[in-house]
Write an enzyme that holds these catalytic residues in place. Sequence first.
Site, PDB file in Angstrom:
ATOM      1  N   ARG A   1     -15.493   2.200  -0.494  1.00 44.06           N
ATOM      2  CA  ARG A   1     -15.159   0.933  -0.011  1.00 44.06           C
ATOM      3  C   ARG A   1     -15.274   0.827   1.487  1.00 44.06           C
ATOM      4  O   ARG A   1     -14.514   1.626   2.372  1.00 44.06           O
ATOM      5  CB  ARG A   1     -13.888   0.417  -0.632  1.00 44.06           C
ATOM      6  CG  ARG A   1     -13.640  -0.830  -0.172  1.00 44.06           C
ATOM      7  CD  ARG A   1     -12.488  -1.779  -0.651  1.00 44.06           C
ATOM      8  NE  ARG A   1     -10.849  -1.008   0.117  1.00 44.06           N
ATOM      9  CZ  ARG A   1      -9.846  -1.431  -0.499  1.00 44.06           C
ATOM     10  NH1 ARG A   1      -9.873  -2.196  -1.505  1.00 44.06           N
ATOM     11  NH2 ARG A   1      -8.936  -0.970   0.265  1.00 44.06           N
TER      12      ARG A   1
ATOM     13  N   HIS B   1       0.899  -1.166  -0.083  1.00 42.22           N
ATOM     14  CA  HIS B   1      -0.101  -0.070   0.116  1.00 42.22           C
ATOM     15  C   HIS B   1       0.750   1.089  -0.014  1.00 42.22           C
ATOM     16  O   HIS B   1       0.413   2.274  -0.518  1.00 42.22           O
ATOM     17  CB  HIS B   1      -1.084  -0.132   1.123  1.00 42.22           C
ATOM     18  CG  HIS B   1      -2.054  -0.881   0.856  1.00 42.22           C
ATOM     19  ND1 HIS B   1      -2.173  -2.258   1.085  1.00 42.22           N
ATOM     20  CD2 HIS B   1      -3.365  -0.640   0.012  1.00 42.22           C
ATOM     21  CE1 HIS B   1      -3.328  -2.786   0.501  1.00 42.22           C
ATOM     22  NE2 HIS B   1      -3.873  -1.940   0.050  1.00 42.22           N
TER      23      HIS B   1
ATOM     24  N   CYS C   1     -10.184  -1.897 -10.182  1.00 40.54           N
ATOM     25  CA  CYS C   1      -9.733  -0.848  -9.378  1.00 40.54           C
ATOM     26  C   CYS C   1      -8.570  -1.184  -8.791  1.00 40.54           C
ATOM     27  O   CYS C   1      -7.681  -0.322  -8.045  1.00 40.54           O
ATOM     28  CB  CYS C   1     -10.915  -0.599  -8.166  1.00 40.54           C
ATOM     29  SG  CYS C   1     -11.049  -1.557  -7.083  1.00 40.54           S
TER      30      CYS C   1
ATOM     31  N   GLU D   1     -11.952  -9.748  -5.563  1.00 43.84           N
ATOM     32  CA  GLU D   1     -10.493  -9.965  -5.376  1.00 43.84           C
ATOM     33  C   GLU D   1     -10.004 -11.253  -4.684  1.00 43.84           C
ATOM     34  O   GLU D   1      -9.030 -11.535  -4.417  1.00 43.84           O
ATOM     35  CB  GLU D   1      -9.957  -8.805  -4.466  1.00 43.84           C
ATOM     36  CG  GLU D   1     -10.766  -8.636  -3.425  1.00 43.84           C
ATOM     37  CD  GLU D   1     -10.581  -7.456  -2.497  1.00 43.84           C
ATOM     38  OE1 GLU D   1      -9.306  -6.881  -2.732  1.00 43.84           O
ATOM     39  OE2 GLU D   1     -11.001  -6.829  -1.546  1.00 43.84           O
TER      40      GLU D   1
ATOM     41  N   ARG E   1       1.576 -10.544  -1.567  1.00 47.25           N
ATOM     42  CA  ARG E   1       2.002  -9.125  -2.168  1.00 47.25           C
ATOM     43  C   ARG E   1       2.920  -8.057  -1.564  1.00 47.25           C
ATOM     44  O   ARG E   1       3.714  -7.554  -2.042  1.00 47.25           O
ATOM     45  CB  ARG E   1       0.751  -8.231  -2.588  1.00 47.25           C
ATOM     46  CG  ARG E   1      -0.046  -7.883  -1.380  1.00 47.25           C
ATOM     47  CD  ARG E   1      -1.538  -7.359  -1.834  1.00 47.25           C
ATOM     48  NE  ARG E   1      -1.520  -6.014  -2.004  1.00 47.25           N
ATOM     49  CZ  ARG E   1      -2.637  -5.328  -1.932  1.00 47.25           C
ATOM     50  NH1 ARG E   1      -3.759  -5.856  -1.987  1.00 47.25           N
ATOM     51  NH2 ARG E   1      -2.656  -3.948  -2.160  1.00 47.25           N
TER      52      ARG E   1
ATOM     53  N   ASN F   1      -4.990  -6.446  -7.367  1.00 48.65           N
ATOM     54  CA  ASN F   1      -3.792  -6.578  -6.273  1.00 48.65           C
ATOM     55  C   ASN F   1      -4.038  -7.746  -5.411  1.00 48.65           C
ATOM     56  O   ASN F   1      -3.138  -8.637  -5.451  1.00 48.65           O
ATOM     57  CB  ASN F   1      -3.801  -5.504  -5.448  1.00 48.65           C
ATOM     58  CG  ASN F   1      -3.745  -4.090  -6.042  1.00 48.65           C
ATOM     59  OD1 ASN F   1      -3.389  -4.122  -7.395  1.00 48.65           O
ATOM     60  ND2 ASN F   1      -3.957  -3.072  -5.350  1.00 48.65           N
ATOM     61  N   ASP F   2      -5.114  -8.013  -4.889  1.00 46.03           N
ATOM     62  CA  ASP F   2      -5.406  -9.116  -3.949  1.00 46.03           C
ATOM     63  C   ASP F   2      -5.786 -10.234  -4.875  1.00 46.03           C
ATOM     64  O   ASP F   2      -5.318 -11.560  -4.413  1.00 46.03           O
ATOM     65  CB  ASP F   2      -6.441  -8.950  -2.935  1.00 46.03           C
ATOM     66  CG  ASP F   2      -6.088  -8.338  -1.732  1.00 46.03           C
ATOM     67  OD1 ASP F   2      -4.863  -8.510  -1.535  1.00 46.03           O
ATOM     68  OD2 ASP F   2      -6.534  -7.237  -1.325  1.00 46.03           O
TER      69      ASP F   2
ATOM     70  N   ARG G   1     -10.440   4.259  -0.533  1.00 42.14           N
ATOM     71  CA  ARG G   1     -10.081   3.178   0.488  1.00 42.14           C
ATOM     72  C   ARG G   1     -10.480   3.878   1.729  1.00 42.14           C
ATOM     73  O   ARG G   1      -9.441   4.669   2.509  1.00 42.14           O
ATOM     74  CB  ARG G   1      -8.724   3.109   0.342  1.00 42.14           C
ATOM     75  CG  ARG G   1      -8.358   2.226  -0.916  1.00 42.14           C
ATOM     76  CD  ARG G   1      -6.682   1.891  -1.011  1.00 42.14           C
ATOM     77  NE  ARG G   1      -6.400   0.722  -1.667  1.00 42.14           N
ATOM     78  CZ  ARG G   1      -6.058   1.011  -3.129  1.00 42.14           C
ATOM     79  NH1 ARG G   1      -5.879   2.134  -3.594  1.00 42.14           N
ATOM     80  NH2 ARG G   1      -5.563   0.046  -4.089  1.00 42.14           N
TER      81      ARG G   1
HETATM   82  C1  PEP Z   1      -7.020  -4.864  -4.760  1.00 45.19           C
HETATM   83  O1  PEP Z   1      -6.964  -5.641  -3.972  1.00 45.19           O
HETATM   84  O2  PEP Z   1      -6.791  -4.839  -6.199  1.00 45.19           O
HETATM   85  C2  PEP Z   1      -7.523  -3.537  -4.163  1.00 45.19           C
HETATM   86  C3  PEP Z   1      -7.813  -2.433  -5.243  1.00 45.19           C
HETATM   87  O3  PEP Z   1      -7.440  -3.521  -3.090  1.00 45.19           O
HETATM   88  P1  PEP Z   1      -6.332  -2.836  -2.175  1.00 45.19           P
HETATM   89  O4  PEP Z   1      -5.143  -2.819  -2.969  1.00 45.19           O
HETATM   90  O5  PEP Z   1      -6.633  -1.805  -1.259  1.00 45.19           O
HETATM   91  O6  PEP Z   1      -6.081  -4.227  -1.213  1.00 45.19           O
HETATM   92 MG    MG Z   2      -7.412  -5.596  -1.972  1.00 48.78          MG
END
Ligand code: PEP
Ligand code: MG
Length: 542
Positions: free
Chosen positions: A331, A188, A500, A429, A463, A452-453, A295
């Site tokens: 979210r 993050h 996203c 995700e 990650r 991402n997740d 977020r």
């Molecule tokens: C994701 O997981 O792609 C996402 C947008 O949420 P975060 O990166 O905040 O986990």
């Molecule tokens: Mg996520």
Amino acid sequence: MLKFSGKSVYKGIVLGPAAVLKKTDQQVRRVKITDVDEELHRLLLACEKSKEQLRKLYEKAVKEVGETSAAIFEVHEMMLEDEDYLDAIHSMIRTELVNAEYAAAVTRDNFSEMFASMNDDYMKARAADVRDVSNRLIQNLKGEEELDFSELAPSVIVAEDLTPSETVQMDKEKILAFVTVHGSTNSHTSILARMMNIPAIIGVPVDLESIHSGMQVVVDGFSGEVIFEPDGTVCNDARKRMQEEQEKLTLLQTLKGKENVTLDGRTINIYANIGSVSDVGYVLENDAGGIGLFRSEFLYLGRNDYPTEEEQFQAYKQVVQTMAGRKVIIRTLDIGADKQVDYFHLGKEENPAMGYRAIRICLKEQAVFRTQLRALLRASVFGNLSIMYPMITSVEEVEAIFEIVEEVKAELEKDGITCKMPEQGIMVETPAAVMVSDELAKLVDFFSIGTNDLTQYTLAIDRQNERLDEFYNPHHPAIIRMIQMVVDNAHKEGKWAGICGELGADAELTKNFVRMGVDELSVAPSMILKLRKTIREMKISP
Ligand code: PEP
Ligand code: MG
């Protein structure tokens, strides 16, 4: 010149002074002394200087964050007056004839171990304070200057690592770039760097002891190079490239107010990802069609207690009002994993990414969830607000959430508080959500794919783990096929699907996503006009 290479998280080039953030324990050498009195006098002066710094910090914090949060600096000041603590340092200097830095470091380690081993949670937490205050004392004994953000000129922040809560507390106007020794490209903190539109390079093997604040540094986010004390040629080259980058950005400005439409007429939504109310400025500057991911957990970071319903309501209301009718997707709390908040007392987990986080916490600790929902339903009257739920794995979870939302709405209405039921969507995700997306699409208003997740869980790659960055491949065919599946299942039910996660801003894939039928891309504000350019220059049929 001192030259290093790391992994670039955000492209861009910058030349400016370094601000070195040393968070690790102060390292000291044991030195034999001959003059005990002089050593005790040095210790006394360093104590006085530390207390003075802490008093100033306290006063500043009272003004900025209130008395409760500022109290920690008072506690630190009191520690420097604690007889046991001071006696331990004095007696070591006297009996072992060692330098004050060394005596303070040993006392720091002994006291913090003692606190850490206590049963009481409050006392355990004092271990970190004793380390912090001792490190300040040692820093003053060494005559090193403290980094004061309020006095800082815009600088390149150089640190071992940065947590999301540290990053959000920094004054964004003062940060030219980030350089860290550790960190992963998908963390993050990296996401925040992209959000702030500043070059960031991680995994830079620089020894922080070999550099100091104020040194000039070039950060080249294109090549991943970081050059301390650059010579004249490197500086001139950097200045020239900064100018060129600026010109490219100016050119992109001409796309403001234009549609995201392909040459053969397909329009797609390009929205922005944000982490705080103050980011809305970047959203408007870059002409996003809406906010695709707020977020909200960042409202919970960097503070000592839960944000109240009223605080959250004001934040959400301000965002939807400023966006004046454009879509704002908020979210709900996605805390846990790398986003840790002390007052949640989440406890240590073997595997936090797969642990107690996000919607799981909200479903178990409903008071926190209901407070947030109340704030959201109230704010939804003021604009075009949608709610999105993170980390969904099943139909049952969505049903449970919807039941809670209905209850919260009924409560508000019973109390005569105006509210509105917003559109509700989910983050896709987890591979489980992908596989049941046909059923989920019947329930929700939209899908937003969190790549991402989704990449983390599909490829079984943490990650956050910097050693795995080379294996973390969001272009993997498994991910691309999953995205297609989710989009198709959404469309079968007449719903929309967007992306996203960071992949949404991946320029190599923009054309593919449009051709795959993705309806929306929600990206860092700085990427919006770049994506608009690609879309306006492409055709759906190759
Ligand atoms: C994701 O997981 O792609 C996402 C947008 O949420 P975060 O990166 O905040 O986990
Ligand atoms: Mg996520």
